[in-house]
Write a protein that holds these residues in place. Structure first.
Motif, PDB file in Angstrom:
ATOM      1  N   ASN A 225       1.073  -1.328   0.058  1.00 57.64           N
ATOM      2  CA  ASN A 225      -0.169  -0.001   0.241  1.00 57.64           C
ATOM      3  C   ASN A 225       0.698   1.110  -0.297  1.00 57.64           C
ATOM      4  N   GLY A 226       0.838   1.807  -1.201  1.00 54.50           N
ATOM      5  CA  GLY A 226       1.752   2.739  -0.783  1.00 54.50           C
ATOM      6  C   GLY A 226       1.305   4.286  -0.166  1.00 54.50           C
ATOM      7  N   ALA A 227       0.361   4.238   0.024  1.00 56.85           N
ATOM      8  CA  ALA A 227       0.055   5.578   0.735  1.00 56.85           C
ATOM      9  C   ALA A 227       0.056   5.603   1.798  1.00 56.85           C
ATOM     10  N   THR A 228       0.410   3.693   2.400  1.00 60.08           N
ATOM     11  CA  THR A 228       0.567   4.004   4.258  1.00 60.08           C
ATOM     12  C   THR A 228       1.781   3.248   3.888  1.00 60.08           C
ATOM     13  N   LYS A 229       2.098   3.025   2.894  1.00 62.41           N
ATOM     14  CA  LYS A 229       4.079   2.554   2.814  1.00 62.41           C
ATOM     15  C   LYS A 229       4.005   1.562   3.963  1.00 62.41           C
ATOM     16  N   SER A 230       3.039   0.800   3.942  1.00 60.30           N
ATOM     17  CA  SER A 230       3.109  -0.793   4.308  1.00 60.30           C
ATOM     18  C   SER A 230       2.768  -2.062   3.933  1.00 60.30           C
ATOM     19  N   TRP A 231       2.796  -3.558   3.922  1.00 55.18           N
ATOM     20  CA  TRP A 231       2.550  -4.285   3.292  1.00 55.18           C
ATOM     21  C   TRP A 231       2.001  -5.505   4.432  1.00 55.18           C
ATOM     22  N   GLN A 232       0.374  -5.886   3.393  1.00 52.07           N
ATOM     23  CA  GLN A 232      -0.140  -6.690   4.569  1.00 52.07           C
ATOM     24  C   GLN A 232       0.082  -7.983   3.757  1.00 52.07           C
ATOM     25  N   LEU A 233       0.455  -8.799   4.361  1.00 54.53           N
ATOM     26  CA  LEU A 233       0.654 -10.295   3.883  1.00 54.53           C
ATOM     27  C   LEU A 233      -0.378 -11.144   4.794  1.00 54.53           C
ATOM     28  N   GLU A 234      -0.891 -11.477   3.829  1.00 54.95           N
ATOM     29  CA  GLU A 234      -2.386 -12.886   4.232  1.00 54.95           C
ATOM     30  C   GLU A 234      -2.036 -14.421   3.495  1.00 54.95           C
ATOM     31  N   LEU A 236      -3.763 -17.521   2.659  1.00 54.21           N
ATOM     32  CA  LEU A 236      -4.581 -17.608   1.266  1.00 54.21           C
ATOM     33  C   LEU A 236      -5.559 -19.001   1.731  1.00 54.21           C
ATOM     34  N   GLN A 237      -5.218 -19.347   3.085  1.00 55.15           N
ATOM     35  CA  GLN A 237      -5.956 -21.067   2.744  1.00 55.15           C
ATOM     36  C   GLN A 237      -6.360 -20.488   3.936  1.00 55.15           C
ATOM     37  N   THR A 238      -6.348 -19.972   4.943  1.00 54.73           N
ATOM     38  CA  THR A 238      -6.973 -18.963   6.651  1.00 54.73           C
ATOM     39  C   THR A 238      -7.206 -17.740   6.897  1.00 54.73           C
ATOM     40  N   GLY A 239      -7.017 -17.538   5.601  1.00 52.85           N
ATOM     41  CA  GLY A 239      -7.429 -15.444   5.990  1.00 52.85           C
ATOM     42  C   GLY A 239      -6.895 -15.142   6.830  1.00 52.85           C
ATOM     43  N   ALA A 240      -5.603 -15.363   7.649  1.00 53.15           N
ATOM     44  CA  ALA A 240      -5.012 -14.563   8.691  1.00 53.15           C
ATOM     45  C   ALA A 240      -3.584 -13.833   8.044  1.00 53.15           C
ATOM     46  N   SER A 241      -4.417 -12.539   8.662  1.00 56.53           N
ATOM     47  CA  SER A 241      -3.048 -11.322   7.535  1.00 56.53           C
ATOM     48  C   SER A 241      -2.220 -10.590   8.644  1.00 56.53           C
ATOM     49  N   VAL A 242      -1.240 -10.153   8.250  1.00 50.15           N
ATOM     50  CA  VAL A 242      -0.413  -8.785   8.929  1.00 50.15           C
ATOM     51  C   VAL A 242       0.301  -8.123   8.074  1.00 50.15           C
ATOM     52  N   SER A 243       0.560  -6.548   9.307  1.00 51.27           N
ATOM     53  CA  SER A 243       0.875  -5.827   8.138  1.00 51.27           C
ATOM     54  C   SER A 243       1.673  -5.124   8.900  1.00 51.27           C
ATOM     55  N   GLY A 244       2.784  -4.336   8.016  1.00 52.19           N
ATOM     56  CA  GLY A 244       4.024  -3.825   9.026  1.00 52.19           C
ATOM     57  C   GLY A 244       4.655  -2.872   7.432  1.00 52.19           C
ATOM     58  N   GLY A 252       4.857 -19.021  11.245  1.00 54.78           N
ATOM     59  CA  GLY A 252       6.473 -19.133  11.516  1.00 54.78           C
ATOM     60  C   GLY A 252       6.904 -18.771  10.354  1.00 54.78           C
ATOM     61  N   LEU A 253       6.490 -18.115   9.520  1.00 56.29           N
ATOM     62  CA  LEU A 253       7.671 -17.835   8.268  1.00 56.29           C
ATOM     63  C   LEU A 253       7.554 -16.029   9.086  1.00 56.29           C
ATOM     64  N   LYS A 254       9.332 -15.166   8.517  1.00 54.73           N
ATOM     65  CA  LYS A 254       9.616 -14.150   8.480  1.00 54.73           C
ATOM     66  C   LYS A 254       9.160 -13.848   6.681  1.00 54.73           C
ATOM     67  N   VAL A 255       8.638 -12.951   6.885  1.00 55.94           N
ATOM     68  CA  VAL A 255       8.917 -12.367   4.989  1.00 55.94           C
ATOM     69  C   VAL A 255       9.202 -11.141   5.165  1.00 55.94           C
ATOM     70  N   SER A 256      10.240 -10.564   4.458  1.00 62.08           N
ATOM     71  CA  SER A 256      11.218 -10.098   4.254  1.00 62.08           C
ATOM     72  C   SER A 256      10.829  -8.432   2.690  1.00 62.08           C
ATOM     73  N   VAL A 257      11.083  -7.482   2.566  1.00 58.86           N
ATOM     74  CA  VAL A 257      11.492  -7.164   1.602  1.00 58.86           C
ATOM     75  C   VAL A 257      12.727  -6.009   1.186  1.00 58.86           C
ATOM     76  N   GLN A 258      13.150  -6.128  -0.065  1.00 58.22           N
ATOM     77  CA  GLN A 258      13.917  -4.425  -0.323  1.00 58.22           C
ATOM     78  C   GLN A 258      13.933  -4.690  -1.633  1.00 58.22           C
ATOM     79  N   GLY A 259      14.196  -3.031  -1.112  1.00 56.60           N
ATOM     80  CA  GLY A 259      14.211  -2.849  -2.946  1.00 56.60           C
ATOM     81  C   GLY A 259      13.651  -1.663  -3.080  1.00 56.60           C
ATOM     82  N   ASP A 260      13.093  -1.155  -4.173  1.00 64.27           N
ATOM     83  CA  ASP A 260      11.840  -0.202  -4.470  1.00 64.27           C
ATOM     84  C   ASP A 260      10.402  -0.228  -4.645  1.00 64.27           C
ATOM     85  N   PRO A 261       9.479  -0.747  -4.079  1.00 64.43           N
ATOM     86  CA  PRO A 261       7.675  -1.754  -4.716  1.00 64.43           C
ATOM     87  C   PRO A 261       7.572  -0.566  -5.038  1.00 64.43           C
TER      88      PRO A 261
END
Length: 301
Positions: A225-234, A236-244, A252-261
């Motif tokens: 989300n460019g407006a909030t400069k944040s990511w949402q990870l969902e 797709l099986q359970t619908g559980a999600s986190v944002s940051g 149990g997973l750590k998802v990291s992003v590098q670069g210019d989204p």
């Protein structure tokens, strides 16, 4: 090594059965085209008694070959032309009608060996799912995958996950030769691949297992989300999600992003390999083995 060996055997059976199904589908399409061509010749006469026996023999031989590969139902016109339907009744999907033949294709789930679907393209009318193939060579192969290969693969992965998690939990209760708390002996969980080819940005995604005990074999969607400069990870099986902003933790997973989204960038994160195939020893030297109990005694000075 035993887990990886069994996973390799499962993978070989997967590739072999997929090759057989693709070959059979190609043969089916060739036969359907042949029947459509024969129909265009048969309709030139009004009655099958007037037809050259050679054409009728070719039609019957083609139908026999087709029925060996999949279950079909046939109806005949007075001229001897045949209409072919998938399944055990004429209410199934039409494969041949007159001089027109449908094209059959098969799609495989890249991760679940037990899931495969057949599609028909009638040319101009769109593609539809065909779920009536239960007999013949294709029916036998789809049954082998759904009732044999798929469940076996799932059970093997489940065993690898449960065994690895249990051993790791025991090992973390001990101390190694340097008095350090024990870590994980085994890597448990699939490897993941992130697909973002259609994105406008230049982000690069890394997925790391940080808590093997919490890992579930699921697919995820990561959206920016460019407006909030944040990511949402969902999930797709359970619908559980986190944002940051980054370093998102989920299941149990750590998802990291590098670069210019860019705003709206989406990454589809899917398991690439099965837990049994990636089962790996993490200990590099003997001193890492936590073979001592947490309680120790020491003589007073």
């Amino acid at each position: 090594a035993r887990f990886r060996g069994l996973a390799s055997t499962v993978g070989t059976l997967d590739e072999s059965s997929k090759a057989q199904m693709n070959q059979a589908v190609g043969e089916v399409n060739s036969i359907l085209s042949e029947l459509a061509n024969l129909n265009s010749l048969l309709v030139k006469r009004s009655n099958d008694s007037e037809q050259p026996m050679q054409l009728l023999d070719q039609r019957d031989a083609a139908l026999k070959k087709l029925s060996e590969r999949m279950g079909i139902t046939t109806t005949f016109t007075q001229s001897g032309a045949v209409a072919v339907f998938a399944g055990d009744s004429a209410s199934g999907s039409a494969l041949v009608q007159g001089s027109k033949a449908s094209t059959l294709s098969v799609q495989f789930d890249p991760y679940d060996f037990g899931r495969a679907s057949f599609l028909t393209d009638s040319g101009g009318t769109g593609t539809s799912t065909l779920d009536t193939i239960r007999t013949g060579l294709l029916g036998g192969l789809i049954q082998f995958r759904s009732q044999g290969l798929g469940p076996t693969s799932n059970k093997l992965d489940e065993l690898a996950l449960q065994f690895g998690k249990a051993v790791n939990a025991i090992h973390r209760q001990g101390l190694d030769s340097l008095g350090r708390a024990g870590g994980d002996i085994f890597y448990v969980g699939p490897n993941y691949v992130a697909d973002g080819k259609a994105n406008a940005g230049t982000g690069r995604v890394q997925v790391k297992v940080v808590d093997p005990a919490a890992v579930t074999v699921s697919s995820y969607k990561l959206q920016y989300n460019g407006a909030t400069k944040s990511w949402q990870l969902e999930n797709l099986q359970t619908g559980a999600s986190v944002s940051g902003a980054n370093d998102l933790l989920l299941d149990g997973l750590k998802v990291s992003v590098q670069g210019d989204p860019k705003d709206g960038d989406v990454y589809n994160i899917n398991p690439e390999s099965h837990p049994a195939a990636t089962f790996e020893n993490l200990l590099k030297q003997g001193s890492d083995v936590a073979s001592a109990a947490r309680l120790s005694t020491e003589a007073a000075l």
